[in-house]
Design an enzyme around this catalytic site. Structure first.
Site, PDB file in Angstrom:
ATOM      1  N   HIS A  61      26.551  56.674  97.275  1.00  0.00           N
ATOM      2  CA  HIS A  61      25.507  56.099  96.568  1.00  0.00           C
ATOM      3  C   HIS A  61      24.687  55.339  97.810  1.00  0.00           C
ATOM      4  O   HIS A  61      25.249  55.206  98.910  1.00  0.00           O
ATOM      5  CB  HIS A  61      25.851  54.871  95.559  1.00  0.00           C
ATOM      6  CG  HIS A  61      26.299  55.588  94.185  1.00  0.00           C
ATOM      7  ND1 HIS A  61      26.330  54.844  93.193  1.00  0.00           N
ATOM      8  CD2 HIS A  61      26.873  56.796  94.137  1.00  0.00           C
ATOM      9  CE1 HIS A  61      26.815  55.527  92.144  1.00  0.00           C
ATOM     10  NE2 HIS A  61      27.025  56.665  92.496  1.00  0.00           N
ATOM     11  N   GLU A  63      23.573  52.254  98.337  1.00  0.00           N
ATOM     12  CA  GLU A  63      23.935  50.924  98.874  1.00  0.00           C
ATOM     13  C   GLU A  63      25.379  51.026  99.541  1.00  0.00           C
ATOM     14  O   GLU A  63      25.647  50.683 100.800  1.00  0.00           O
ATOM     15  CB  GLU A  63      24.336  50.056  97.702  1.00  0.00           C
ATOM     16  CG  GLU A  63      23.035  49.649  96.948  1.00  0.00           C
ATOM     17  CD  GLU A  63      23.119  50.749  95.570  1.00  0.00           C
ATOM     18  OE1 GLU A  63      23.061  51.742  95.753  1.00  0.00           O
ATOM     19  OE2 GLU A  63      22.460  50.261  94.548  1.00  0.00           O
ATOM     20  N   CYS A  91      24.936  49.582  90.675  1.00  0.00           N
ATOM     21  CA  CYS A  91      25.994  50.092  89.688  1.00  0.00           C
ATOM     22  C   CYS A  91      27.260  49.261  90.164  1.00  0.00           C
ATOM     23  O   CYS A  91      27.345  48.582  91.421  1.00  0.00           O
ATOM     24  CB  CYS A  91      26.404  51.454  89.808  1.00  0.00           C
ATOM     25  SG  CYS A  91      27.285  51.927  91.117  1.00  0.00           S
ATOM     26  N   CYS A  94      28.757  49.912  93.555  1.00  0.00           N
ATOM     27  CA  CYS A  94      28.124  49.449  94.618  1.00  0.00           C
ATOM     28  C   CYS A  94      28.081  47.870  94.878  1.00  0.00           C
ATOM     29  O   CYS A  94      28.192  47.206  95.903  1.00  0.00           O
ATOM     30  CB  CYS A  94      26.676  49.868  94.475  1.00  0.00           C
ATOM     31  SG  CYS A  94      26.392  51.631  94.993  1.00  0.00           S
TER      32      CYS A  94
END
Lengths: 164, 164
Positions: A61, A63, A91, A94
């Site tokens: 992801h 991040e 999320c 993350c």
């Protein structure tokens, strides 16, 4: 006066760069529309975007991508004094990564409700993580705790260990 | 009869391999005492261990390491039909990664309370993630949602997109 009163005001241009990355990564087919940057001392030290499809890595992801790169840039597994700008509220994966990396602040643009509205599972995962194990949809079962305790005991007894 | 009744019984030898990795990684100085394996069709397809200190990557926990490697081995960002054996109950970051990777089942040995007892922050992070943003110790602030929405709208309107 609180400690954060001494921190600089957020810089919208850093968020605009995170948003630019979210668009560019999606348009390139790398993954979903998510971008992030890590800022230290007023400058961007790392850029990340969602590359789940490109890398076939479900943990890539924006991040996590930005945190990994920032840590490589700093030669440290901690982002002390850094700010993370992300185009969407993190999320749970993350957010967990952020807590382990320990930046000073997080700025986000879209919310997790916005993410859910365009088809991402963040809200479901938030709900699952908050449930006791036996109430989760994911089956989780304990095995061999006694044998695994050996490693934890050895860790406890180690001297000069690097805590993180 | 539930769907999981058709799944094979857990194999303690796979957990013993995860425990062996937890010890070996710690003894090598790679990171904390955590190991994990991913199993498909009765065989280990990936091994992981905590390499936070070795790689200076705060996201390189055993489960994330094993998930990344298993996905590379399968050429897929999904671990459909796989089991994850981990020497310790996953932290929130790893649990999030597990939900994104979607294995069939998770087996763990040590608990998050055991992890907290030897100095790892998992419980603190679980509590933080469950809190509303404004009650977290980590400062989180929203910026520029309107500008970030552009990427989400474009995502919504894309055809044939690969959802994950």
């Amino acid at each position: 006066m609180s400690e954060t009163a001494y921190l600089p005001a957020p810089n919208p241009d850093f968020m605009r760069e995170a948003i630019r990355l979210s668009l560019a990564g999606m348009q390139a087919g790398h993954g979903g529309p998510f971008g992030a940057v890590v800022v230290k001392d007023g400058a961007i030290i790392a850029r990340g975007h969602n590359r789940v499809l490109l890398t076939q890595d479900p943990t890539c992801h924006a991040e996590v991508d930005a945190i990994r790169k920032a840590c490589q840039a700093l030669g440290s597994f901690q982002l002390t004094g850094c700010d993370l700008y992300t185009s969407c509220e993190p999320c749970p994966m993350c957010l967990g990564a952020i807590y382990w990396a320990r930046p000073a602040r997080v700025f986000y643009a879209n919310t997790k409700a916005d993410a859910a509205a365009v088809g991402f599972d963040d809200q479901f995962i938030y709900e699952e993580i908050a449930r006791p194990l036996e109430q989760r949809q994911l089956p989780m079962q304990q095995l061999l705790r006694d044998e695994a305790q050996v490693a934890f005991r050895e860790w406890s007894e180690r001297e000069n260990k690097n805590l993180y």
